[in-house]
Design an enzyme around this catalytic site. Structure first.
Site, PDB file in Angstrom:
ATOM      1  N   CYS A   1       0.755  -1.150  -0.149  1.00 46.46           N
ATOM      2  CA  CYS A   1      -0.020  -0.177   0.013  1.00 46.46           C
ATOM      3  C   CYS A   1       0.893   1.409  -0.154  1.00 46.46           C
ATOM      4  CB  CYS A   1      -1.008  -0.102   0.994  1.00 46.46           C
ATOM      5  SG  CYS A   1      -2.432   0.938   0.961  1.00 46.46           S
TER       6      CYS A   1
ATOM      7  N   HIS B   1      -3.752  -5.120   2.102  1.00 45.12           N
ATOM      8  CA  HIS B   1      -2.208  -5.460   3.025  1.00 45.12           C
ATOM      9  C   HIS B   1      -2.885  -7.247   3.513  1.00 45.12           C
ATOM     10  CE1 HIS B   1      -1.928  -1.080   4.592  1.00 45.12           C
ATOM     11  NE2 HIS B   1      -3.098  -0.987   3.652  1.00 45.12           N
TER      12      HIS B   1
ATOM     13  N   GLU C   1      -1.085  -8.596   5.056  1.00 53.29           N
ATOM     14  CA  GLU C   1      -0.659  -8.704   6.710  1.00 53.29           C
ATOM     15  C   GLU C   1      -1.903  -8.067   6.890  1.00 53.29           C
ATOM     16  OE1 GLU C   1      -0.343  -6.504   5.226  1.00 53.29           O
ATOM     17  OE2 GLU C   1      -0.495  -4.245   6.533  1.00 53.29           O
TER      18      GLU C   1
END
Ligand code: GLN
Length: 187
Positions: free
Chosen positions: A79, A168, A170
């Site tokens: 991002c 994202h 994560e």
């Protein structure tokens, strides 16, 4: 294998948690002395790219990190991290200029500021993708490999040892993209 995570701002802790799950040693990078120890890969997290750009320069990390990436240090930008790696921004000043992509910031507009979807990632199957005020890649040079698209827009790409995603990974519990990065860093 040791991965450094840029921890100036943004979602760095979540990357640490992901690497923890994958059993990969990692540490946070906040100042110049943090990069005196050796590391085999770098993660640039999501957050606010303009703030991270400023903090990179103020901390003195900008030049040494740029040199390391130029010299072949594997890097994964998510991002805002992708925005920082891009050679060009649609309407903005680029930061590292290390990846031959043009990126549009906040590209999905206000209404669709944040959303979740699943899409194919480089033949690894469907990967859950969380987008938060996300950018996407509007054009890419000939040495850039497109790894994922959503609605015909490029949301993940790779150039040599540089990996960038608009979403994202994560923030999901799917480890495929981090695994891909670790394999890339090892290879
Ligand atoms: N919109 C942010 C920026 O321009 C990126 C958002 C994110 O990293 N989740 O930096």
């Amino acid at each position: 294998m040791v991965i450094g995570i840029l921890a100036l701002q943004g979602a760095f802790e979540e990357h640490g948690a992901m690497l923890e799950r994958l059993g990969t040693e990692h540490f946070e990078i906040r100042q110049r002395k943090d990069i005196e120890r050796p590391f085999d890969g770098l993660i640039i997290p999501g957050g606010e790219s303009t703030v991270m750009d400023k903090l990179l320069r103020e901390s003195g990390l900008f030049e040494p990190l740029r040199e390391k990436i130029k010299a072949g240090l594997p890097v994964f930008g998510t991002c805002a991290g992708m925005i920082l790696l891009a050679n060009k921004l649609d309407g903005g000043k680029p930061c590292f200029k290390l990846m031959d992509i043009t990126v549009k910031r906040n590209a999905y507009g206000r209404q669709l500021g944040s959303f979740f979807t699943e899409s194919e990632f480089n033949g690894l199957g469907l990967v859950p993708m969380t987008f938060i005020r996300a950018p996407y890649i509007t054009s890419a040079g000939p040495h850039v490999q497109i790894l994922a698209e959503v609605d015909g827009r490029t949301v993940a790409a790779r150039q040599g040892k540089i990996l960038a995603t608009a979403f994202h990974p994560e923030l999901t519990d799917n480890t495929a993209v981090h695994n891909y990065f670790l394999q890339m860093a090892k290879g």
